[in-house]
Design a protein around this motif. Sequence first.
Motif, PDB file in Angstrom:
ATOM      1  N   UNK A   7     -22.609  14.364 -10.608  1.00 17.86           N
ATOM      2  CA  UNK A   7     -21.726  14.576  -9.471  1.00 17.86           C
ATOM      3  C   UNK A   7     -22.545  15.164  -8.321  1.00 17.86           C
ATOM      4  N   UNK A   8     -22.398  14.568  -7.154  1.00 22.61           N
ATOM      5  CA  UNK A   8     -23.066  15.015  -5.934  1.00 22.61           C
ATOM      6  C   UNK A   8     -22.010  15.255  -4.866  1.00 22.61           C
ATOM      7  N   UNK A   9     -22.359  16.032  -3.843  1.00 22.78           N
ATOM      8  CA  UNK A   9     -21.467  16.198  -2.702  1.00 22.78           C
ATOM      9  C   UNK A   9     -22.186  15.726  -1.448  1.00 22.78           C
ATOM     10  N   UNK A  10     -21.385  15.388  -0.432  1.00 20.34           N
ATOM     11  CA  UNK A  10     -21.939  14.819   0.786  1.00 20.34           C
ATOM     12  C   UNK A  10     -21.104  15.272   1.975  1.00 20.34           C
ATOM     13  N   UNK A  34     -19.409  18.942   2.584  1.00 22.48           N
ATOM     14  CA  UNK A  34     -19.615  19.748   1.385  1.00 22.48           C
ATOM     15  C   UNK A  34     -21.101  20.040   1.231  1.00 22.48           C
ATOM     16  N   UNK A  35     -21.450  21.284   0.925  1.00 25.20           N
ATOM     17  CA  UNK A  35     -22.846  21.713   0.921  1.00 25.20           C
ATOM     18  C   UNK A  35     -23.484  21.785  -0.457  1.00 25.20           C
ATOM     19  N   UNK A  36     -22.728  22.122  -1.479  1.00 19.11           N
ATOM     20  CA  UNK A  36     -23.328  22.238  -2.809  1.00 19.11           C
ATOM     21  C   UNK A  36     -22.232  22.163  -3.866  1.00 19.11           C
ATOM     22  N   UNK A  37     -22.622  21.685  -5.058  1.00 14.25           N
ATOM     23  CA  UNK A  37     -21.712  21.633  -6.192  1.00 14.25           C
ATOM     24  C   UNK A  37     -22.456  22.088  -7.439  1.00 14.25           C
ATOM     25  N   UNK A  38     -21.759  22.796  -8.323  1.00 16.57           N
ATOM     26  CA  UNK A  38     -22.336  23.220  -9.606  1.00 16.57           C
ATOM     27  C   UNK A  38     -21.333  22.926 -10.709  1.00 16.57           C
ATOM     28  N   UNK A  39     -21.805  22.910 -11.933  1.00 13.39           N
ATOM     29  CA  UNK A  39     -20.967  22.796 -13.121  1.00 13.39           C
ATOM     30  C   UNK A  39     -21.120  24.084 -13.911  1.00 13.39           C
ATOM     31  N   UNK A  46     -16.226  22.182 -12.318  1.00 13.06           N
ATOM     32  CA  UNK A  46     -17.105  22.029 -11.162  1.00 13.06           C
ATOM     33  C   UNK A  46     -16.622  22.980 -10.077  1.00 13.06           C
ATOM     34  N   UNK A  47     -17.564  23.488  -9.273  1.00 11.34           N
ATOM     35  CA  UNK A  47     -17.245  24.297  -8.104  1.00 11.34           C
ATOM     36  C   UNK A  47     -18.065  23.757  -6.943  1.00 11.34           C
ATOM     37  N   UNK A  48     -17.404  23.544  -5.793  1.00 12.51           N
ATOM     38  CA  UNK A  48     -18.082  23.042  -4.596  1.00 12.51           C
ATOM     39  C   UNK A  48     -17.770  23.950  -3.422  1.00 12.51           C
TER      40      UNK A  48
END
Length: 167
Positions: A7-10, A34-39, A46-48
């Motif tokens: 999963x990526x953010x853009x 969106x600047x960043x995402x983590x699991x 997931x948190x973005x």
Amino acid sequence: FNGSRYVLVSNLGQVIYSTEKELWNSKTIAMEDLNEIIWSYDLGEFFAVGASGGLYKSGQDLKFESIHPTSNILNGISTIKEVDGTNRLVAVGENEILFSTNGSSWDIIPHEGMIFNDVAARVGLFVTVGDNVTGVSNNGTNWTINSSGHILKDVIYLPGPGKFIAV
């Protein structure tokens, strides 16, 4: 990557995802870049973070919900599970650091006039970097902030040598 999905953010609120790294899909979850995402393996979510202050979470279904909007830009987010089993999440951005142990309720730690660009974690330590500033915390809530004289955009933790690297 959460073990089964990349999963990526853009920009423009896009989440881009794939289970096989060749065929990618996208969906809009927000009206902001969106600047960043983590699991978080321990929380299973997931948190973005977003450029207009959005903070979003989702399970594997990628049905994101806004959980703690703020009026400031959020640039980075990191998570760690401590030895005692406590989950710690930290989001950083313009004028503030956000902290949570469950991903649903967040505390705001104000830092007026400071821009934090990224945060990384290892057990017992968070490190944040930004525009002429660095910070360290052993718990995500109490921070020692120092002037760095450099604009640092990214920080990662390398577990092999046990070092944080910032650029």
